[in-house]
Design an enzyme around this catalytic site. Structure first.
Site, PDB file in Angstrom:
ATOM      1  N   HIS A  23     -13.311 -52.156  54.343  1.00 44.32           N
ATOM      2  CA  HIS A  23     -12.699 -53.355  54.923  1.00 44.32           C
ATOM      3  C   HIS A  23     -12.747 -53.265  56.447  1.00 44.32           C
ATOM      4  O   HIS A  23     -13.330 -52.322  57.000  1.00 44.32           O
ATOM      5  CB  HIS A  23     -11.287 -53.593  54.373  1.00 44.32           C
ATOM      6  CG  HIS A  23     -10.327 -52.470  54.616  1.00 44.32           C
ATOM      7  ND1 HIS A  23     -10.029 -52.007  55.878  1.00 44.32           N
ATOM      8  CD2 HIS A  23      -9.592 -51.723  53.765  1.00 44.32           C
ATOM      9  CE1 HIS A  23      -9.149 -51.037  55.804  1.00 44.32           C
ATOM     10  NE2 HIS A  23      -8.875 -50.819  54.513  1.00 44.32           N
ATOM     11  N   HIS A  26     -11.909 -49.872  58.195  1.00 46.17           N
ATOM     12  CA  HIS A  26     -12.981 -48.874  58.168  1.00 46.17           C
ATOM     13  C   HIS A  26     -14.097 -49.299  59.130  1.00 46.17           C
ATOM     14  O   HIS A  26     -14.676 -48.473  59.824  1.00 46.17           O
ATOM     15  CB  HIS A  26     -13.593 -48.755  56.766  1.00 46.17           C
ATOM     16  CG  HIS A  26     -12.590 -48.491  55.681  1.00 46.17           C
ATOM     17  ND1 HIS A  26     -12.404 -49.325  54.605  1.00 46.17           N
ATOM     18  CD2 HIS A  26     -11.698 -47.487  55.515  1.00 46.17           C
ATOM     19  CE1 HIS A  26     -11.466 -48.841  53.820  1.00 46.17           C
ATOM     20  NE2 HIS A  26     -11.006 -47.729  54.352  1.00 46.17           N
ATOM     21  N   CYS A 131       3.831 -37.277  47.542  1.00 43.64           N
ATOM     22  CA  CYS A 131       3.413 -38.682  47.468  1.00 43.64           C
ATOM     23  C   CYS A 131       1.918 -38.712  47.157  1.00 43.64           C
ATOM     24  O   CYS A 131       1.110 -38.196  47.935  1.00 43.64           O
ATOM     25  CB  CYS A 131       3.690 -39.412  48.783  1.00 43.64           C
ATOM     26  SG  CYS A 131       2.930 -41.054  48.803  1.00 43.64           S
ATOM     27  N   CYS A 134      -0.332 -40.516  49.775  1.00 41.99           N
ATOM     28  CA  CYS A 134      -0.663 -39.747  50.986  1.00 41.99           C
ATOM     29  C   CYS A 134      -1.326 -38.426  50.648  1.00 41.99           C
ATOM     30  O   CYS A 134      -1.781 -37.728  51.542  1.00 41.99           O
ATOM     31  CB  CYS A 134       0.583 -39.426  51.804  1.00 41.99           C
ATOM     32  SG  CYS A 134       1.463 -40.854  52.363  1.00 41.99           S
ATOM     33  N   CYS A 148       8.653 -42.441  50.611  1.00 42.57           N
ATOM     34  CA  CYS A 148       7.554 -42.128  51.530  1.00 42.57           C
ATOM     35  C   CYS A 148       7.516 -43.209  52.615  1.00 42.57           C
ATOM     36  O   CYS A 148       7.542 -44.400  52.297  1.00 42.57           O
ATOM     37  CB  CYS A 148       6.238 -42.127  50.756  1.00 42.57           C
ATOM     38  SG  CYS A 148       4.817 -42.436  51.797  1.00 42.57           S
ATOM     39  N   HIS A 151       4.180 -45.460  52.016  1.00 41.66           N
ATOM     40  CA  HIS A 151       4.010 -46.246  50.784  1.00 41.66           C
ATOM     41  C   HIS A 151       5.309 -46.828  50.250  1.00 41.66           C
ATOM     42  O   HIS A 151       5.298 -47.594  49.296  1.00 41.66           O
ATOM     43  CB  HIS A 151       3.321 -45.395  49.708  1.00 41.66           C
ATOM     44  CG  HIS A 151       1.925 -45.029  50.101  1.00 41.66           C
ATOM     45  ND1 HIS A 151       1.618 -43.902  50.831  1.00 41.66           N
ATOM     46  CD2 HIS A 151       0.749 -45.679  49.921  1.00 41.66           C
ATOM     47  CE1 HIS A 151       0.323 -43.861  51.064  1.00 41.66           C
ATOM     48  NE2 HIS A 151      -0.227 -44.928  50.533  1.00 41.66           N
ATOM     49  N   LYS A 300       0.457 -55.286  56.865  1.00 44.65           N
ATOM     50  CA  LYS A 300      -0.614 -54.389  56.414  1.00 44.65           C
ATOM     51  C   LYS A 300      -1.603 -55.125  55.515  1.00 44.65           C
ATOM     52  O   LYS A 300      -1.232 -56.045  54.805  1.00 44.65           O
ATOM     53  CB  LYS A 300      -0.003 -53.245  55.612  1.00 44.65           C
ATOM     54  CG  LYS A 300       0.180 -51.992  56.428  1.00 44.65           C
ATOM     55  CD  LYS A 300       0.539 -50.833  55.539  1.00 44.65           C
ATOM     56  CE  LYS A 300      -0.609 -49.875  55.470  1.00 44.65           C
ATOM     57  NZ  LYS A 300      -0.258 -48.539  55.043  1.00 44.65           N
ATOM     58  N   LYS A 303      -4.817 -54.303  48.901  1.00 41.67           N
ATOM     59  CA  LYS A 303      -5.410 -54.956  47.740  1.00 41.67           C
ATOM     60  C   LYS A 303      -4.359 -55.801  47.040  1.00 41.67           C
ATOM     61  O   LYS A 303      -4.608 -56.920  46.630  1.00 41.67           O
ATOM     62  CB  LYS A 303      -5.912 -53.880  46.770  1.00 41.67           C
ATOM     63  CG  LYS A 303      -7.403 -53.782  46.715  1.00 41.67           C
ATOM     64  CD  LYS A 303      -7.809 -53.098  45.427  1.00 41.67           C
ATOM     65  CE  LYS A 303      -8.561 -51.819  45.741  1.00 41.67           C
ATOM     66  NZ  LYS A 303      -8.794 -50.955  44.606  1.00 41.67           N
TER      67      LYS A 303
HETATM   68  N1  MSP Z   1     -10.038 -39.668  53.510  1.00 39.99           N
HETATM   69  C1  MSP Z   1      -9.094 -39.728  54.544  1.00 39.99           C
HETATM   70  C2  MSP Z   1      -9.689 -39.268  55.856  1.00 39.99           C
HETATM   71  C3  MSP Z   1     -10.252 -37.885  55.840  1.00 39.99           C
HETATM   72  S1  MSP Z   1     -11.009 -37.479  57.339  1.00 39.99           S
HETATM   73  C4  MSP Z   1     -11.338 -35.883  57.228  1.00 39.99           C
HETATM   74  C5  MSP Z   1      -8.604 -41.157  54.723  1.00 39.99           C
HETATM   75  N2  MSP Z   1      -9.404 -42.118  54.240  1.00 39.99           N
HETATM   76  S2  MSP Z   1      -9.110 -43.702  54.336  1.00 39.99           S
HETATM   77  O1  MSP Z   1     -10.124 -44.338  53.544  1.00 39.99           O
HETATM   78  O2  MSP Z   1      -7.767 -43.969  53.998  1.00 39.99           O
HETATM   79  O3  MSP Z   1      -9.392 -44.073  55.794  1.00 39.99           O
HETATM   80  C6  MSP Z   1      -8.412 -44.059  56.788  1.00 39.99           C
HETATM   81  C7  MSP Z   1      -9.053 -44.494  58.065  1.00 39.99           C
HETATM   82  O4  MSP Z   1      -9.677 -45.779  57.897  1.00 39.99           O
HETATM   83  C8  MSP Z   1      -8.099 -44.705  59.230  1.00 39.99           C
HETATM   84  O5  MSP Z   1      -7.773 -43.516  59.891  1.00 39.99           O
HETATM   85  C9  MSP Z   1      -8.940 -45.636  60.079  1.00 39.99           C
HETATM   86  O6  MSP Z   1      -9.983 -44.938  60.670  1.00 39.99           O
HETATM   87  C10 MSP Z   1      -9.501 -46.582  59.045  1.00 39.99           C
HETATM   88  N3  MSP Z   1      -8.554 -47.641  58.728  1.00 39.99           N
HETATM   89  C11 MSP Z   1      -8.128 -47.988  57.478  1.00 39.99           C
HETATM   90  N4  MSP Z   1      -7.305 -49.074  57.594  1.00 39.99           N
HETATM   91  C12 MSP Z   1      -7.180 -49.426  58.887  1.00 39.99           C
HETATM   92  C13 MSP Z   1      -6.594 -50.527  59.548  1.00 39.99           C
HETATM   93  N5  MSP Z   1      -5.903 -51.470  58.926  1.00 39.99           N
HETATM   94  N6  MSP Z   1      -6.792 -50.623  60.872  1.00 39.99           N
HETATM   95  C14 MSP Z   1      -7.574 -49.741  61.564  1.00 39.99           C
HETATM   96  N7  MSP Z   1      -8.157 -48.717  60.953  1.00 39.99           N
HETATM   97  C15 MSP Z   1      -7.821 -48.391  59.655  1.00 39.99           C
HETATM   98  O7  MSP Z   1      -7.564 -41.332  55.306  1.00 39.99           O
END
Ligand code: MSP
Length: 663
Positions: A23, A26, A131, A134, A148, A151, A300, A303
């Site tokens: 999304h 990412h 959790c 997390c 948490c 969440h 936030k 889904k």
């Molecule tokens: N798998 C772990 C990260 C491991 S790194 C060794 C993880 N994955 S995640 O799919 O949840 O991705 C989190 C990351 O996605 C955030 O740190 C950020 O980079 C990005 N984002 C996910 N949602 C976001 C927003 N709503 N806004 C900005 N970035 C965010 O955590």
């Protein structure tokens, strides 16, 4: 460059969990990493850019189970959606790592063995609140009303025997390291947040899960009944992907490693990871760059709320470069930002179509018209030219500093300052007037403007590579993209006698906000969900609905009847002739065909070139009482809109017959 002792650069994104599809959050982290990788490549650095997927842990297993696939088939499928998304956003990663790769798993086991041999891993019984969202245990003080904090759900009480990493042992070392390296974690607010965590005693980290509870993971090298905790596994991707311990890439890139993450995963990156590295005898990374969160509908994205914003949909609808520009310009790196399609459209129209697009199109049009597309040679610089050149050189230096600090919005503001300056330079030099009396002066002005466009195209390449290369082609420089590096900008006067300067379609066609925002919902799931709830897109939150109602009461507009509206005779017109009015800075005299020819005086001289006005379709209020302006009788009014950046004509969406009525 400050980090001039190295000429290599290494940047990583988080590796994303495969429990959801990509999304906008990412996409932001990945585009940030791409922009910075491109910037360092453009600065002549050998660069390595890593992204990938995190495929172990309870969360992934849960998602796989609910999809009805085997875990392996599920992780392969979702990992592929990430991998396939990035080329569509022009992401130039050098490698895509998966934690299910054998080489990664081997590296994790190697690090575990080292740390175990050192005596930093021990076996113990533990009871804690866990959790799943997390993937970690929480202490009572971290919970909010027993829930948490992320969440908002109650963690599970789990008692089991596990392996622990002596993280507490490294607490004093880490505090000292952060004190001595003030920009280790940046921006500063996140450094302070990590230091605040470290004020409390640092607990040891549980780094295993019994296979009877979770079997999907990397087996511990010293106990086959356990798998590795997902964070201890995932963080190691940053070194496994570049060939730790002996690989050439590891030796070259690890000393200059920088991570990009959002604030949600600050603790694992700011605390666990440096301690793990220290225990394994590896130097810490160079910088942790932490950004804020994109919120949607003032909250936030999730889904369950059905408000996931999909990056490829936006790129398709508005153009990839506009989307990349918007993300980097709108978010202040480090702070949260509200995503809305409205603000994307506003920026596209104002910054891209108007400021930047106009600068390019008006100067190319003049070069073609007056010099047959052959850029005139630079002349001796006069005072106004020198000051333009100096402004440009200063912007180049400021830009470099801002980019190194990840202050992308500031870098873009600086570039737009230069674009604005060039537009003003054209307005004040009035090249269209020079065309009659001073061809040499006209040539010099156009050459100077072409120089600015060349500079801007290079500075914007990391952000908008396609647009930037289009302009470089148009300018006929002979080389584009990485072949026009940042150090090529030191020399002024490179656009001499380049050919051909070609006319091209507008770089950023203006978007009609009213039509586009209604059209093609970005996310059909989102819309369906809203239909079910019986509310419109922006009124998703009950609070907002309430606020809107209150606002309405306060700002009730004065209403008019249909009859009153029909008194206005609005028609489509075509501007046949346009000429300046002697003695007036602002006014132009227009001859407009509205089925019959009319003379209309309009205040457009500061906003459009005379030549640009000719043959434009406009909307005319035809039954306005005639007035005399600067001695010219004006019969009607051309409709335009104005914001802080300028005045824009309202134009029909498709070519219409002069005289057609607006209804
Ligand atoms: N798998 C772990 C990260 C491991 S790194 C060794 C993880 N994955 S995640 O799919 O949840 O991705 C989190 C990351 O996605 C955030 O740190 C950020 O980079 C990005 N984002 C996910 N949602 C976001 C927003 N709503 N806004 C900005 N970035 C965010 O955590």
């Amino acid at each position: 460059m400050k980090e001039s002792s190295h000429n290599s650069f290494y940047i990583t994104t988080p590796i994303y969990y495969v429990n959801a599809e990509p999304h906008i959050g990412h996409a932001y982290s990945t585009i940030v990493a791409d922009v910075i990788a491109r910037f360092y490549r453009l600065s002549g650095f050998e660069t390595f850019f890593l992204t990938g997927t995190d495929e172990h842990g309870d969360k992934v297993v849960e998602a796989a189970e609910s999809s009805g696939e085997t875990v392996k088939a599920y992780v392969d499928r979702i990992s592929k959606t990430f991998k396939d998304t990035w080329p569509g956003l022009d992401i130039t990663n050098d490698y895509f790592v998966r934690t299910t790769d054998k080489s990664h798993q081997d590296t994790v086991r190697e690090i575990l063995s080292r740390v175990y041999a050192k005596g930093d891993i021990y076996f113990s019984e533990y009871e804690g609140k866990y959790c799943i969202g997390c993937e970690r245990f929480y202490t009572d003080t971290e919970l909010v009303d027993g829930n948490c904090p992320i969440h908002m759900s109650e963690p599970k009480l789990i008692r089991e025997e596990n392996y622990f990493f002596r993280m507490g042992k490294y607490q004093d070392w880490l505090i000292d390291y952060i004190d001595k390296h003030p920009d280790f974690i940046r921006p500063e607010r996140y450094r302070n947040e990590v230091l605040a965590f470290l004020k409390e005693p640092l607990e040891d980290l549980c780094i295993s899960r019994p296979k009877k509870r979770l079997s999907w993971g990397i087996s511990l090298p010293f106990d086959d009944n356990y798998v590795t905790y997902v964070w201890f596994d995932a963080l190691i991707n940053y070194i496994s992907a570049i060939g730790y311990p002996e690989g050439e890439q590891f030796k070259k890139f690890w000393p200059v490693a920088q991570h990009v993450i959002a604030k949600d995963i600050l603790k694992p990156h700011g605390i666990y990871w440096p301690c793990m590295l220290k225990a394994a005898g590896i130097e810490p990374y160079q910088h942790l760059n932490v950004h804020g969160y994109w919120n949607v509908d003032a909250g936030k994205m999730s889904k369950s709320l059905g408000n996931i914003v999909r990056p490829l949909d936006l790129a398709k609808k508005y153009g990839l470069d506009a989307f990349r520009y918007f993300l980097l310009r709108d978010m202040v790196f480090g702070l949260d930002s509200d995503f809305s399609e409205e603000s994307l459209v506003r920026r596209l129209n104002a910054d891209l179509a108007n400021d930047f697009g106009n600068l390019v199109s008006r100067s190319m049009t003049m070069a073609i018209k007056y010099f047959d597309g052959l850029m005139p040679a630079p002349a001796k610089l006069e005072e106004a030219d020198i000051s333009l050149k100096e402004a440009a050189l200063k912007v180049i230096e400021d830009y470099k500093d801002m980019m190194e600090e990840f202050a992308f919005h500031k870098a873009l503001i600086a570039v737009w300052g230069l674009i604005g300056r060039a537009n003003k330079y054209i307005d004040s030099m009035k090249p269209w007037a020079m065309a009659k009396s001073d061809r040499q002066g006209l040539g010099a002005v156009l050459n100077n403007v072409a120089e600015i466009i060349r500079i801007v195209s290079v500075l914007l390449w990391p952000f908008m590579p396609q647009t930037s290369e289009k302009i470089q082609h148009q300018l006929g420089l002979g080389v584009v993209g990485l072949d026009l590096p940042l150090n090529s900008l030191k020399e002024w006067g490179k656009t001499e006698k380049v050919r051909p300067i070609s006319k091209a379609p507008p770089l950023f066609p203006r978007v009609n906000p009213v039509r586009e925002l209604k059209r093609a919902p970005l996310d059909t799931k989102h819309m369906k969900e809203q239909e079910l709830r019986g509310s419109k897109r922006r009124d998703f939150h009950p609070d907002r609905v309430k606020l809107k109602k209150e606002e309405k009461v306060r700002d009730e507009p004065e209403l008019i009847s249909l009859e009153e509206l029909e008194r206005l005779d609005l028609r489509v017109g075509i501007i046949k002739e346009a000429e300046p009015i002697p003695g007036s800075e602002k006014l132009v005299k227009l001859t407009v065909d509205i089925g019959e020819e009319r003379t209309i005086v309009a205040g457009l001289a500061n906003h459009y070139q005379i030549d640009e006005l000719k043959n434009k379709q406009v909307i005319v209020l035809t039954n306005l009482k005639p007035v005399k302006l600067m001695g010219v009788e004006s019969r009607g009014m051309i409709l335009a809109t104005e914001d802080e950046r300028g005045v824009y004509l309202l134009i029909p969406d498709k070519e219409s017959k002069p005289g057609s009525k607006i209804r």
